[in-house]
Design a protein around this motif. Structure first.
Motif, PDB file in Angstrom:
ATOM      1  N   VAL A 104      40.325 -39.929  47.880  1.00 30.52           N
ATOM      2  CA  VAL A 104      41.231 -39.590  46.618  1.00 30.52           C
ATOM      3  C   VAL A 104      41.698 -38.204  47.181  1.00 30.52           C
ATOM      4  CG1 VAL A 104      41.052 -39.545  45.004  1.00 30.52           C
ATOM      5  CG2 VAL A 104      39.855 -41.028  45.576  1.00 30.52           C
TER       6      VAL A 104
ATOM      7  N   GLN B 228      39.021 -40.374  40.638  1.00 31.16           N
ATOM      8  CA  GLN B 228      37.456 -40.250  41.336  1.00 31.16           C
ATOM      9  C   GLN B 228      36.360 -40.979  40.325  1.00 31.16           C
ATOM     10  OE1 GLN B 228      34.554 -38.638  41.420  1.00 31.16           O
ATOM     11  NE2 GLN B 228      32.826 -39.765  42.496  1.00 31.16           N
TER      12      GLN B 228
ATOM     13  N   VAL C 286      45.081 -42.831  46.281  1.00 28.81           N
ATOM     14  CA  VAL C 286      43.751 -42.837  47.150  1.00 28.81           C
ATOM     15  C   VAL C 286      43.610 -44.268  48.521  1.00 28.81           C
ATOM     16  CG1 VAL C 286      41.971 -45.499  46.324  1.00 28.81           C
ATOM     17  CG2 VAL C 286      42.990 -43.181  44.428  1.00 28.81           C
TER      18      VAL C 286
END
Length: 209
Positions: free
Chosen positions: A135, A160, A202
């Protein structure tokens, strides 16, 4: 949960078939601080057209050619607003969300609509049976570099946190980083470009079906 499909506005698939001399190896980054964010290294370019009759192309005596290999296949799907982009390669899946759809200006507090978008990513991570998730947060070049570093890390931490809660899987390892204004994907001289650069990405391995 059914993952909504993004309208297709940009699609690219690059298939490179390259013949290498036997024994050649592909370069890869080490596990230290990368010169570019992991997973964002540029794809190999297509080989130039060559003259097969050129005498300089003759192989040394005893040399053989390795089997052809597919180096990279990449597709990109972006929604019509440009707020969300998905990139798929042979090895990884990357979701990029513009900061404006997740946070208020200069804030790392997730908006009310942010969780639904992050839930979609969590579902795809679960589908791929991924156990390693990166992330990364990024900003534009406005304000100080130090502020951008802190803000991008805080935003990555916020995303996250939701992913971790959704997945609830102790086997998943997260790599969370804030890169600030580093690694822009658009020109920072325009607001349109800066908007693209303010993002959270991500990335996780493509390990499932």
């Amino acid at each position: 949960m059914t993952t909504p499909r993004l309208p297709l506005t940009l699609g690219a698939a690059v298939l490179l078939l390259v013949t290498h001399l036997h024994g050649a190896t592909a370069a890869r980054a080490d596990d230290g601080d990368p010169s570019v964010p992991p997973g964002t290294e540029p794809s190999a370019t297509a080989p130039v057209k060559v003259d097969p009759t050129d005498p300089d192309l003759k192989l040394p005596e005893g040399a053989t050619l390795a089997d052809p290999k597919v180096l990279d296949i990449k597709s990109v799907v972006e929604d019509q607003s440009g707020d969300e982009r998905r990139e798929d390669t042979n090895a990884d899946v990357t979701f990029a969300l513009q900061a404006e759809v997740l946070f208020s200006k200069d804030s790392s507090k997730l908006s009310a609509a942010a969780k639904a978008r992050i839930d979609v990513i969590a579902e795809e991570i679960r589908k791929q049976n991924a156990t390693q998730v990166r992330v990364f947060g990024f900003t534009d070049n406005l304000g100080s570099s130090a502020h951008g570093d802190v803000l991008s890390r805080q935003r990555a931490n916020a995303v996250q946190g939701v992913l971790d809660q959704d997945l609830n899987d102790p086997n998943i390892t997260f790599d969370v980083r804030g890169y600030g204004e580093q690694y822009p994907i658009a020109d920072n001289s325009s607001e349109e470009g800066r908007k693209k650069n303010r993002r959270v990405e991500v990335t996780f391995p493509r390990t499932g079906s």
